[in-house]
Design a protein around this motif. Structure first.
Motif, PDB file in Angstrom:
ATOM      1  N   TYR A 153       0.892  -1.168   0.000  1.00  0.00           N
ATOM      2  CA  TYR A 153       0.000   0.000   0.000  1.00  0.00           C
ATOM      3  C   TYR A 153       0.918   1.203   0.000  1.00  0.00           C
ATOM      4  N   TRP A 191       4.154   0.954   2.036  1.00  0.00           N
ATOM      5  CA  TRP A 191       3.964  -0.023   3.118  1.00  0.00           C
ATOM      6  C   TRP A 191       3.766  -1.408   2.536  1.00  0.00           C
ATOM      7  N   ALA A 214       2.404  -4.816   2.786  1.00  0.00           N
ATOM      8  CA  ALA A 214       1.410  -5.523   3.607  1.00  0.00           C
ATOM      9  C   ALA A 214       1.548  -7.036   3.494  1.00  0.00           C
ATOM     10  N   PRO A 247      -1.519 -11.413  14.665  1.00  0.00           N
ATOM     11  CA  PRO A 247      -1.922 -10.137  15.256  1.00  0.00           C
ATOM     12  C   PRO A 247      -2.611  -9.215  14.250  1.00  0.00           C
ATOM     13  N   SER A 248      -3.346  -8.251  14.783  1.00  0.00           N
ATOM     14  CA  SER A 248      -3.984  -7.232  13.957  1.00  0.00           C
ATOM     15  C   SER A 248      -2.923  -6.520  13.115  1.00  0.00           C
ATOM     16  N   GLY A 249      -3.217  -6.333  11.827  1.00  0.00           N
ATOM     17  CA  GLY A 249      -2.270  -5.666  10.950  1.00  0.00           C
ATOM     18  C   GLY A 249      -1.246  -6.589  10.317  1.00  0.00           C
ATOM     19  N   SER A 250      -1.364  -7.916  10.544  1.00  0.00           N
ATOM     20  CA  SER A 250      -0.353  -8.840  10.012  1.00  0.00           C
ATOM     21  C   SER A 250      -0.596  -9.199   8.549  1.00  0.00           C
ATOM     22  N   GLY A 251      -1.749  -8.804   7.982  1.00  0.00           N
ATOM     23  CA  GLY A 251      -1.980  -9.002   6.553  1.00  0.00           C
ATOM     24  C   GLY A 251      -3.014 -10.062   6.201  1.00  0.00           C
ATOM     25  N   LYS A 252      -3.723 -10.588   7.217  1.00  0.00           N
ATOM     26  CA  LYS A 252      -4.681 -11.673   6.986  1.00  0.00           C
ATOM     27  C   LYS A 252      -5.794 -11.235   6.048  1.00  0.00           C
ATOM     28  N   SER A 253      -6.382 -10.092   6.371  1.00  0.00           N
ATOM     29  CA  SER A 253      -7.498  -9.594   5.571  1.00  0.00           C
ATOM     30  C   SER A 253      -7.035  -9.239   4.156  1.00  0.00           C
ATOM     31  N   THR A 254      -5.857  -8.652   4.053  1.00  0.00           N
ATOM     32  CA  THR A 254      -5.298  -8.316   2.734  1.00  0.00           C
ATOM     33  C   THR A 254      -5.119  -9.573   1.891  1.00  0.00           C
TER      34      THR A 254
END
Ligand code: ADP
Ligand code: ADP
Length: 229
Positions: free
Chosen positions: A13, A16, A18, A37-44
């Protein structure tokens, strides 16, 4: 011959990064839990698998077909990959039944009667058939999420992706939705699930993948992660 094959996938991004060089094979009929953890890229990562995000490096194939960004390829992907979101994303002004039949009618050209028969069967499977005629906004969160699962199944996708499907729900609704997901997993639905529900991961997942800072840092059977009796 994996249902999902990811090779050296990287996504930025802006500056950044991701996702860092993700490679992954997911076999048909298996349930995989993605955690980290939150922000580790799972959703991406999930969003790359269903064409909601473009990436800069690497390849993704679903059912042996490379994922690309031409309109025709994206249409195919929307058909082949079902998605269940944290916040359901139903059409609030449509009935439960219409929410489930809409995509099959528009995207697959199914007739109303045929798609309604199939939808009622799916609504029974997820336990909300009695609410078929109500506006989706009249249902509880757990009921709406089960409608969202039925809607995804209605397209008969090769794979179902779940992005924190229970994170926005009260405990009673969490159980209702997890029970449906357990039923799907046990009947051989190909599923990739981002969740913090480690009980689900332990009991249902064939494989757990742990992400951190955009990389896969661990992958294994649930009993390698959870050494509970
Ligand atoms: P959620 O998965 O909770 O619905 P999103 O997928 O929208 O949330 O975003 C996940 C993370 O990415 C959050 O930490 C959010 O702050 C961040 N994010 C989303 N969109 C942007 C953006 N356009 N610019 C910067 N950060 C973003
Ligand atoms: P997770 O699902 O593991 O919480 P995400 O995939 O949502 O992680 O986010 C991974 C990283 O990418 C986070 O640092 C997040 O802030 C960033 N990010 C996510 N979406 C966007 C976006 N649309 N624009 C900019 N940054 C984003």
């Amino acid at each position: 011959n994996a249902t999902i094959a990811v090779r050296s996938l990287s996504k930025w991004y802006g500056s950044w990064r991701a996702l860092r060089d993700i490679s992954l094979d997911i076999a048909g009929g298996t349930c995989t839990v993605l955690c980290g953890p939150s922000g580790s890229g799972k959703s991406t990562l999930l969003r790359c698998l269903n064409g909601l995000e473009e990436w800069q490096q690497g390849e993704v194939a679903i059912g042996g077909v490379a994922v690309g960004y031409k309109a025709r390829e994206l249409r195919r992907l929307r058909r082949d990959v079902g998605m269940v979101f944290q916040h359901f994303n139903l059409f609030p002004h449509l009935t439960v039944l219409d929410n489930v039949t809409l995509a099959p009618r528009i995207v697959r050209g199914r007739r109303r009667g045929e798609s309604e028969d199939h939808a009622m069967h799916l609504l029974e499977r997820v336990g909300v058939a009695e609410h078929a005629g109500k506006l989706s906004s009249a249902l509880s969160g757990g009921q709406q999420q089960r409608v969202a699962i039925a809607r995804a199944l209605a397209m008969q996708p090769h794979v179902l992706l779940f992005d924190e499907p229970t994170s926005a729900l009260d405990p009673e609704s969490v159980k209702e939705v997890l029970d449906v997901m357990i039923d799907l997993a046990r009947s051989g639905t190909t599923m990739v699930v981002v969740t913090h529900e480690m009980g689900f991961a332990r009991r249902v997942a064939g494989r757990v993948i742990f992400m951190d800072k955009g990389s896969i840092v661990e992958t294994g059977a649930p009993d390698e992660f959870f050494d509970c009796p």
